[in-house]
Design a protein around this motif. Structure first.
Motif, short mmCIF file in Angstrom:
data_model
loop_
_atom_site.label_atom_id
_atom_site.label_comp_id
_atom_site.label_asym_id
_atom_site.label_seq_id
_atom_site.Cartn_x
_atom_site.Cartn_y
_atom_site.Cartn_z
N GLU A 42 -18.37 72.41 -24.01
CA GLU A 42 -18.62 73.65 -23.28
C GLU A 42 -18.25 74.83 -24.16
OE1 GLU A 42 -16.19 74.35 -19.78
OE2 GLU A 42 -14.51 73.28 -20.66
N GLY A 43 -18.83 75.96 -23.86
CA GLY A 43 -18.54 77.16 -24.62
C GLY A 43 -19.73 78.09 -24.63
N TYR A 44 -19.53 79.24 -25.23
CA TYR A 44 -20.56 80.26 -25.32
C TYR A 44 -21.77 79.72 -26.09
CZ TYR A 44 -22.84 84.67 -26.43
OH TYR A 44 -23.76 85.67 -26.56
N SER A 104 -11.57 70.42 -16.57
CA SER A 104 -11.88 71.84 -16.67
C SER A 104 -10.70 72.52 -17.33
CB SER A 104 -12.12 72.42 -15.27
OG SER A 104 -12.47 73.77 -15.38
N TRP A 105 -10.97 73.32 -18.33
CA TRP A 105 -9.90 73.94 -19.11
C TRP A 105 -10.21 75.41 -19.32
CZ3 TRP A 105 -9.86 76.16 -24.07
CH2 TRP A 105 -8.58 76.39 -24.60
N ALA A 106 -9.19 76.22 -19.19
CA ALA A 106 -9.34 77.66 -19.45
C ALA A 106 -8.19 78.10 -20.35
CB ALA A 106 -9.32 78.44 -18.14
N ASP A 107 -8.49 78.94 -21.28
CA ASP A 107 -7.50 79.45 -22.23
C ASP A 107 -6.81 80.67 -21.61
OD1 ASP A 107 -6.04 79.76 -24.54
OD2 ASP A 107 -7.66 80.72 -25.65
N VAL A 108 -6.06 80.43 -20.54
CA VAL A 108 -5.41 81.51 -19.80
C VAL A 108 -4.18 82.00 -20.57
CG1 VAL A 108 -4.26 82.11 -17.63
CG2 VAL A 108 -6.22 80.55 -17.63
N HIS A 110 -3.96 83.44 -23.46
CA HIS A 110 -4.02 83.39 -24.91
C HIS A 110 -5.09 84.36 -25.40
CE1 HIS A 110 -2.12 79.53 -23.87
NE2 HIS A 110 -1.45 79.73 -24.99
N SER A 112 -8.44 85.79 -26.87
CA SER A 112 -9.82 85.34 -26.69
C SER A 112 -10.45 84.92 -28.02
CB SER A 112 -10.66 86.43 -26.02
OG SER A 112 -10.69 87.58 -26.86
#
Length: 117
Positions: A42-44, A104-108, A110, A112
């Motif tokens: 996943e990613g941009y 599901s993972w989010a880089d909360v 940290h 960007s």
């Protein structure tokens, strides 16, 4: 990511659009001949980015430095598959993974970017 021996019914559904092609039996035989590693990325712009890293479907036309360019020697032994659209990826993810296997993972909290501001 997981390694598995691909069940024939999963391969048949994954390659359903190729079932009338003359190479279909050889494709299923090859894909079921050993383990596969299935991944969800996943990613941009992940579809476009992954297909750029993987390279042209025909290894003879794949650029050096791509996975197919460096590791594939014939289109019938393609070494890697990538979804061609987000919709295709969603269908394939549902086919290869149970929902309990997905994280599901989010880089909360940290940056960007991998580089400091």
């Amino acid at each position: 990511m997981k390694m598995l021996q691909a069940p024939e019914h999963v391969l048949a559904e994954h390659y359903q659009d190729l079932q009338r092609k003359p190479f279909y039996p050889a494709l299923i035989s090859y894909m079921s001949s050993g383990p596969v590693v299935a991944m969800v990325w996943e990613g941009y712009n992940v579809v476009r980015a992954s297909r750029a890293m993987i390279g042209h479907t025909d290894s003879a036309e794949a650029a050096p430095g791509t996975i197919r360019g460096d590791f594939s020697f014939h289109i019938s032994r393609n070494v890697i598959h990538a979804s061609d659209s987000v919709e295709g990826a969603q269908r394939e993810i549902m086919l290869w993974f149970q929902s309990s296997e997905l994280v599901s993972w989010a880089d909360v909290g940290h940056h960007s970017s991998v580089y400091p501001a």
